[in-house]
Design a protein around this motif. Structure first.
Motif, PDB file in Angstrom:
ATOM      1  N   ASP A   1       2.314  -6.902   2.709  1.00 27.22           N
ATOM      2  CA  ASP A   1       1.182  -6.054   3.100  1.00 27.22           C
ATOM      3  C   ASP A   1       1.698  -4.752   3.715  1.00 27.22           C
ATOM      4  OD1 ASP A   1      -1.323  -5.042   3.566  1.00 27.22           O
ATOM      5  OD2 ASP A   1      -2.006  -6.687   4.839  1.00 27.22           O
TER       6      ASP A   1
ATOM      7  N   ARG B   1       0.151   4.296  -0.690  1.00 24.51           N
ATOM      8  CA  ARG B   1      -0.493   5.482  -0.114  1.00 24.51           C
ATOM      9  C   ARG B   1      -0.405   6.728  -0.984  1.00 24.51           C
ATOM     10  NH1 ARG B   1      -2.757   2.282   3.243  1.00 24.51           N
ATOM     11  NH2 ARG B   1      -1.924   1.948   5.315  1.00 24.51           N
TER      12      ARG B   1
ATOM     13  N   MET C   1      -2.855  -5.222  12.816  1.00 24.54           N
ATOM     14  CA  MET C   1      -3.068  -5.271  11.370  1.00 24.54           C
ATOM     15  C   MET C   1      -4.301  -6.141  11.093  1.00 24.54           C
ATOM     16  SD  MET C   1      -0.155  -8.010  10.193  1.00 24.54           S
ATOM     17  CE  MET C   1      -0.821  -8.070   8.548  1.00 24.54           C
TER      18      MET C   1
ATOM     19  N   HIS D   1       0.881  -1.173   0.000  1.00 31.35           N
ATOM     20  CA  HIS D   1       0.000   0.000   0.000  1.00 31.35           C
ATOM     21  C   HIS D   1       0.916   1.221   0.000  1.00 31.35           C
ATOM     22  CE1 HIS D   1      -3.631  -2.364   1.293  1.00 31.35           C
ATOM     23  NE2 HIS D   1      -2.699  -3.147   1.830  1.00 31.35           N
TER      24      HIS D   1
ATOM     25  N   HIS E   1      -9.450  -9.498   0.090  1.00 29.75           N
ATOM     26  CA  HIS E   1      -9.297  -9.386   1.544  1.00 29.75           C
ATOM     27  C   HIS E   1     -10.494 -10.122   2.117  1.00 29.75           C
ATOM     28  CE1 HIS E   1      -8.194  -7.101   5.327  1.00 29.75           C
ATOM     29  NE2 HIS E   1      -9.327  -7.711   5.638  1.00 29.75           N
TER      30      HIS E   1
ATOM     31  N   ASN F   1      -6.408   1.145  -2.191  1.00 30.76           N
ATOM     32  CA  ASN F   1      -7.127   1.881  -1.134  1.00 30.76           C
ATOM     33  C   ASN F   1      -6.364   3.129  -0.702  1.00 30.76           C
ATOM     34  OD1 ASN F   1      -5.148   0.203   0.008  1.00 30.76           O
ATOM     35  ND2 ASN F   1      -6.196   0.103   1.976  1.00 30.76           N
TER      36      ASN F   1
HETATM   37  O1  DOR Z   1      -3.766  -4.060   8.231  1.00 32.79           O
HETATM   38  C1  DOR Z   1      -4.112  -3.704   7.117  1.00 32.79           C
HETATM   39  N1  DOR Z   1      -3.794  -2.488   6.644  1.00 32.79           N
HETATM   40  N2  DOR Z   1      -4.836  -4.531   6.357  1.00 32.79           N
HETATM   41  C2  DOR Z   1      -5.408  -4.125   5.213  1.00 32.79           C
HETATM   42  O2  DOR Z   1      -6.107  -4.887   4.601  1.00 32.79           O
HETATM   43  C3  DOR Z   1      -5.236  -2.740   4.736  1.00 32.79           C
HETATM   44  C4  DOR Z   1      -4.009  -2.150   5.278  1.00 32.79           C
HETATM   45  C5  DOR Z   1      -3.953  -0.639   5.106  1.00 32.79           C
HETATM   46  O3  DOR Z   1      -4.148  -0.187   3.986  1.00 32.79           O
HETATM   47  O4  DOR Z   1      -3.691   0.053   6.080  1.00 32.79           O
END
Ligand code: DOR
Length: 459
Positions: A320, A80, A292, A78, A195, A110
């Protein structure tokens, strides 16, 4: 004395051959075994593997004490971007990747806003051309409102998969009900990445934990049945529709056992975190920095994940990588942000697992190179073989080094693995024939390219 293989595949016979780069005398982790050989690179591709002592090259890297691995992919990050640059950007996240020996990442949708339309995807592809240090593939997010667009979106170049959050996590993407999930599955044909946590059970149980408490309650709230029920529902729908599924971050012994009976439709990812950390120890030691989704669970599940690595149930490993600010991680639970950084520490930590005898370097290459290529269908990646992209992760299995937060490139600045002593370390990252990292130094400018995928590749 190691035996050097005598074979050599070169385009020119009888003349001195010339390469752009030769990796000299390394222990090469080839698809058919580990052999000492030289690797010749021309025009960004692997041009020869064998004894290249009589060849010339513009650049030679002495790999005498190193393993030459196929370029390692982190299929679950991710980055960001767009989002909060104080936490992470595509530039910093991919800098972290190459510092950690990763040559390609697949980036989750996301972000803020989420990547759910062609316009957003176009923006991201263009942006990546100037901001990514490694090669990069893109997930597109499924939401209830874009189901009619998914068929076209999954066939956009450089899309690795549609991502479905069947249980809510960070961001606003969610497709929780069976009718919508079935509509998503019937929208196209490529493998969908899920997910898998049951949203109804998550929401039902949430009030039980509203008063807060220790971080370990995270694994009680989002319990084994949340994940297992989510996966059972997805498998029923995948069989009904015939649509292939990739279950991301499988975190329970129950799901790993169950998914073995669904290999016709399902492939499996596990995370480094679930292979390394377990509760309650991780929660007591790390507090919010162990939180998480799906959660870190007790040791029984970690041991099952290792058995599933050993018996081939697992297809890929991801980090992840999910950075959040320290402030968000240090909020009292349940307000603690869920997600852990990991793209930079994935390879060092997995090499340490190799040194501890938990898997071989060949299996690691299968999980982080061949596995992502097979599951997502990337073109020219994942295989140390003639004609493939010259992506390499050079590894010193004799190195002993402690993970320090001062090494972390993500602006959020933390790692749940701080202080871990790794036996084995990535010392160079080569992307399409160019060294982009050597000995902790990032070289040149961001020159990563979008990864092509077989379903959408135009020759
Ligand atoms: O712990 C997580 N953080 N699981 C996820 O599925 C998304 C991720 C996030 O984008 O922060």
């Amino acid at each position: 004395m190691r035996q050097r293989p005598q074979f050599v595949f070169c385009h020119t016979r009888g003349r001195m051959t010339h390469f752009d780069l030769i990796l000299k005398n390394g222990r090469c982790v080839l698809p058919w075994g580990v052999e000492t050989a030289d690797v010749g690179v021309r025009d960004g591709k692997i041009a020869a593997i064998g004894d290249l002592r009589t060849s010339e090259a513009a650049e030679t890297i002495d790999c005498a004490h190193l393993h030459v691995m196929p370029g390692l992919t982190d299929p679950h990050v991710h980055l960001r971007d767009p989002g909060d640059p104080a936490v992470e950007t595509m530039e910093t996240g991919t800098r972290a990747a190459v510092l950690g020996g990763i040559t390609a990442v697949f980036d989750m949708p996301n972000t803020a806003p989420s990547i759910t339309s062609k316009a957003q995807l176009d923006w991201k592809r263009g942006y990546a051309a100037e901001h990514s240090w490694c090669d990069i593939g893109f997930y597109v997010g499924a939401g209830k409102s874009n189901i009619p667009d998914l068929a076209a979106l999954e066939l956009e170049p450089n899309v690795c998969a549609v991502k479905v959050f069947a249980g809510s996590s960070t961001g606003d993407l969610l497709v929780e009900d069976d009718a919508s999930l079935e509509a998503v599955m019937r929208s196209g044909r490529r493998r969908i990445a899920y997910h898998s946590e049951d949203e109804y059970r998550l929401q039902e149980r949430k009030p039980l934990y509203a008063a807060g408490g220790p971080h370990r309650l995270h694994a009680e709230w989002r319990d084994v049945e949340c994940a297992f029920l989510g996966t059972r529902r997805l498998m029923a729908l995948a069989r009904k529709t015939g649509r292939p599924a990739h279950i991301l971050h499988v975190s329970t012994e129950e799901e790993l056992g169950y998914l073995r009976d669904f290999r016709d439709v399902a492939s499996v990812e596990v995370l480094l975190n679930h292979l390394t950390q377990y509760g309650p120890e991780a929660y007591d030691r790390l507090g919010g920095y162990a939180v998480m989704n799906p959660p870190i669970r007790d040791k029984r599940h970690m041991e099952a994940a290792w058995r599933a690595i050993a018996d081939g149930t697992v297809d890929t490993i991801g980090s992840d990588h999910a950075p959040h600010s320290r402030e968000a991680k240090e909020r009292p639970w349940p307000a603690t942000a869920a997600g852990l950084t990991g793209v930079q520490t994935l390879v060092p930590m997995m090499l340490d697992h190799v040194s501890a005898g938990r898997l071989s370097l060949s299996r690691l290459a299968d999980l982080l190179a061949a596995g992502p290529a097979r599951i997502y269908g990337s073109v020219g990646k994942g295989r140390l073989a003639a004609g493939y992209d010259a992506d390499f992760t050079l590894v010193d299995m004799g190195a002993v080094r402690t993970i320090e937060e001062s090494w972390i490139a993500s602006p959020c600045g933390w790692t749940p693995f701080a202080g871990h002593v790794c036996h084995g370390w990535p010392v160079a990252t080569v992307v399409r024939g160019k060294a982009v990292m050597r000995e902790d130094t990032v070289l040149g400018a961001p020159a990563g390219r979008p990864v092509p995928f077989a379903e959408t590749h135009r020759v």
